[in-house]
Write an enzyme that holds these catalytic residues in place. Structure first.
Site, PDB file in Angstrom:
ATOM      1  N   HIS A 165     -64.790 -23.979  26.545  1.00 33.17           N
ATOM      2  CA  HIS A 165     -65.218 -25.371  26.745  1.00 33.17           C
ATOM      3  C   HIS A 165     -66.721 -25.477  26.529  1.00 33.17           C
ATOM      4  O   HIS A 165     -67.486 -24.640  27.010  1.00 33.17           O
ATOM      5  CB  HIS A 165     -64.977 -25.822  28.193  1.00 33.17           C
ATOM      6  CG  HIS A 165     -63.549 -25.874  28.609  1.00 33.17           C
ATOM      7  ND1 HIS A 165     -62.857 -27.054  28.707  1.00 33.17           N
ATOM      8  CD2 HIS A 165     -62.676 -24.907  28.983  1.00 33.17           C
ATOM      9  CE1 HIS A 165     -61.621 -26.813  29.128  1.00 33.17           C
ATOM     10  NE2 HIS A 165     -61.485 -25.522  29.305  1.00 33.17           N
ATOM     11  N   ASN A 194     -61.895 -20.394  31.005  1.00 33.63           N
ATOM     12  CA  ASN A 194     -60.986 -20.056  32.102  1.00 33.63           C
ATOM     13  C   ASN A 194     -59.917 -19.061  31.642  1.00 33.63           C
ATOM     14  O   ASN A 194     -59.347 -19.226  30.555  1.00 33.63           O
ATOM     15  CB  ASN A 194     -60.296 -21.323  32.617  1.00 33.63           C
ATOM     16  CG  ASN A 194     -61.294 -22.369  33.104  1.00 33.63           C
ATOM     17  OD1 ASN A 194     -62.310 -22.033  33.695  1.00 33.63           O
ATOM     18  ND2 ASN A 194     -61.004 -23.636  32.837  1.00 33.63           N
ATOM     19  N   HIS A 245     -59.595 -20.402  24.781  1.00 34.09           N
ATOM     20  CA  HIS A 245     -60.496 -21.457  24.284  1.00 34.09           C
ATOM     21  C   HIS A 245     -61.755 -21.481  25.130  1.00 34.09           C
ATOM     22  O   HIS A 245     -61.733 -21.098  26.298  1.00 34.09           O
ATOM     23  CB  HIS A 245     -59.807 -22.825  24.318  1.00 34.09           C
ATOM     24  CG  HIS A 245     -59.238 -23.167  25.645  1.00 34.09           C
ATOM     25  ND1 HIS A 245     -58.032 -22.666  26.090  1.00 34.09           N
ATOM     26  CD2 HIS A 245     -59.700 -23.942  26.661  1.00 34.09           C
ATOM     27  CE1 HIS A 245     -57.780 -23.115  27.298  1.00 34.09           C
ATOM     28  NE2 HIS A 245     -58.786 -23.886  27.678  1.00 34.09           N
ATOM     29  N   GLN A 268     -57.049 -21.962  34.215  1.00 32.77           N
ATOM     30  CA  GLN A 268     -56.546 -22.067  32.838  1.00 32.77           C
ATOM     31  C   GLN A 268     -55.218 -22.809  32.834  1.00 32.77           C
ATOM     32  O   GLN A 268     -54.299 -22.450  33.570  1.00 32.77           O
ATOM     33  CB  GLN A 268     -56.356 -20.672  32.216  1.00 32.77           C
ATOM     34  CG  GLN A 268     -55.968 -20.727  30.743  1.00 32.77           C
ATOM     35  CD  GLN A 268     -55.895 -19.346  30.085  1.00 32.77           C
ATOM     36  OE1 GLN A 268     -55.892 -18.322  30.766  1.00 32.77           O
ATOM     37  NE2 GLN A 268     -55.832 -19.332  28.767  1.00 32.77           N
ATOM     38  N   ASP A 286     -62.090 -32.429  23.460  1.00 32.19           N
ATOM     39  CA  ASP A 286     -61.073 -32.361  24.509  1.00 32.19           C
ATOM     40  C   ASP A 286     -60.479 -33.748  24.716  1.00 32.19           C
ATOM     41  O   ASP A 286     -61.210 -34.743  24.808  1.00 32.19           O
ATOM     42  CB  ASP A 286     -61.712 -31.831  25.805  1.00 32.19           C
ATOM     43  CG  ASP A 286     -60.675 -31.396  26.827  1.00 32.19           C
ATOM     44  OD1 ASP A 286     -59.813 -32.217  27.197  1.00 32.19           O
ATOM     45  OD2 ASP A 286     -60.733 -30.235  27.264  1.00 32.19           O
TER      46      ASP A 286
HETATM   47  P1  5GP Z   1     -58.116 -25.078  30.498  1.00 34.34           P
HETATM   48  O1  5GP Z   1     -57.830 -25.757  31.812  1.00 34.34           O
HETATM   49  O2  5GP Z   1     -56.910 -24.308  30.015  1.00 34.34           O
HETATM   50  O3  5GP Z   1     -59.363 -24.246  30.505  1.00 34.34           O
HETATM   51  O4  5GP Z   1     -58.411 -26.231  29.491  1.00 34.34           O
HETATM   52  C1  5GP Z   1     -57.455 -26.869  28.718  1.00 34.34           C
HETATM   53  C2  5GP Z   1     -58.095 -28.102  28.145  1.00 34.34           C
HETATM   54  O5  5GP Z   1     -57.343 -28.530  27.033  1.00 34.34           O
HETATM   55  C3  5GP Z   1     -58.160 -29.277  29.129  1.00 34.34           C
HETATM   56  O6  5GP Z   1     -59.524 -29.672  29.311  1.00 34.34           O
HETATM   57  C4  5GP Z   1     -57.324 -30.349  28.452  1.00 34.34           C
HETATM   58  O7  5GP Z   1     -57.830 -31.640  28.619  1.00 34.34           O
HETATM   59  C5  5GP Z   1     -57.333 -29.921  26.998  1.00 34.34           C
HETATM   60  N1  5GP Z   1     -56.141 -30.294  26.258  1.00 34.34           N
HETATM   61  C6  5GP Z   1     -54.852 -30.098  26.651  1.00 34.34           C
HETATM   62  N2  5GP Z   1     -54.014 -30.559  25.712  1.00 34.34           N
HETATM   63  C7  5GP Z   1     -54.774 -31.041  24.699  1.00 34.34           C
HETATM   64  C8  5GP Z   1     -54.452 -31.671  23.452  1.00 34.34           C
HETATM   65  O8  5GP Z   1     -53.302 -31.860  23.080  1.00 34.34           O
HETATM   66  N3  5GP Z   1     -55.515 -32.040  22.655  1.00 34.34           N
HETATM   67  C9  5GP Z   1     -56.818 -31.830  23.041  1.00 34.34           C
HETATM   68  N4  5GP Z   1     -57.777 -32.243  22.191  1.00 34.34           N
HETATM   69  N5  5GP Z   1     -57.133 -31.257  24.220  1.00 34.34           N
HETATM   70  C10 5GP Z   1     -56.141 -30.868  25.047  1.00 34.34           C
END
Ligand code: 5GP
Ligand code: ZN
Length: 138
Positions: free
Chosen positions: A103, A88, A101, A95, A32
């Site tokens: 985590h 999420n 995805h 999300q 991440d």
């Molecule tokens: P969510 O909040 O949708 O469950 O998690 C999205 C995750 O994706 C976040 O923890 C954020 O830091 C990560 N993320 C967003 N954009 C990128 C990216 O361009 N590269 C990587 N490696 N992680 C990302």
């Protein structure tokens, strides 16, 4: 299916670079970019599914199967004390990237990472009724 405007589809295709732990025909596991803790990783199916409501059980099985392998490797490398699997679905659930995805978040003693909820009270009758209602929809 791949979505043109989806950042994780672009990462899956390699159009956007990522620190990649693992890649197969179906999955990519990356670090991440803004981790909760050192070693925070994401397991991403290469195919686009918005969230768990769209995901098929076969892909989900591949994601979780790889999570068992990634979790051990991350624990070994980071010496974390514990680990959370977080996933999420929907803005209200936190999300921010609408491509399914999972985590993997290594946890360290007193790391200050907050994942929690206030526990509601229940009663057995209501719980049994709700369980039955959900069961009828399986
Ligand atoms: P969510 O909040 O949708 O469950 O998690 C999205 C995750 O994706 C976040 O923890 C954020 O830091 C990560 N993320 C967003 N954009 C990128 C990216 O361009 N590269 C990587 N490696 N992680 C990302
Ligand atoms: Zn996507």
């Amino acid at each position: 299916m791949i979505k043109d405007d989806c950042i994780f589809c672009k990462i899956a295709k390699g159009d956007i670079p990522s620190a990649t732990i693992y890649e197969s025909n179906e999955l990519k596991c990356i670090l991440d970019v803004a981790p909760a803790n050192k070693g925070h990783a994401l397991i991403i199916p290469k195919e686009h599914f918005d969230n768990i409501f769209e995901l098929d059980a076969e892909t989900a099985a591949k994601v979780f199967s790889f999570a068992t392998i990634a979790a051990k490797a991350i624990k070994e490398e980071t010496n974390c004390d514990g680990l959370n699997i977080v996933q999420n679905n929907g803005e209200v659930a936190g999300q921010t990237v609408n491509h399914f995805h999972m985590h993997i978040i290594p946890r360290y003693k007193d790391d200050g990472v907050k994942l929690g909820w206030k526990q509601l009270e229940t009663n057995p009758d209501e719980q049994n009724e709700l369980a039955k209602a959900i069961k009828s929809r399986l």
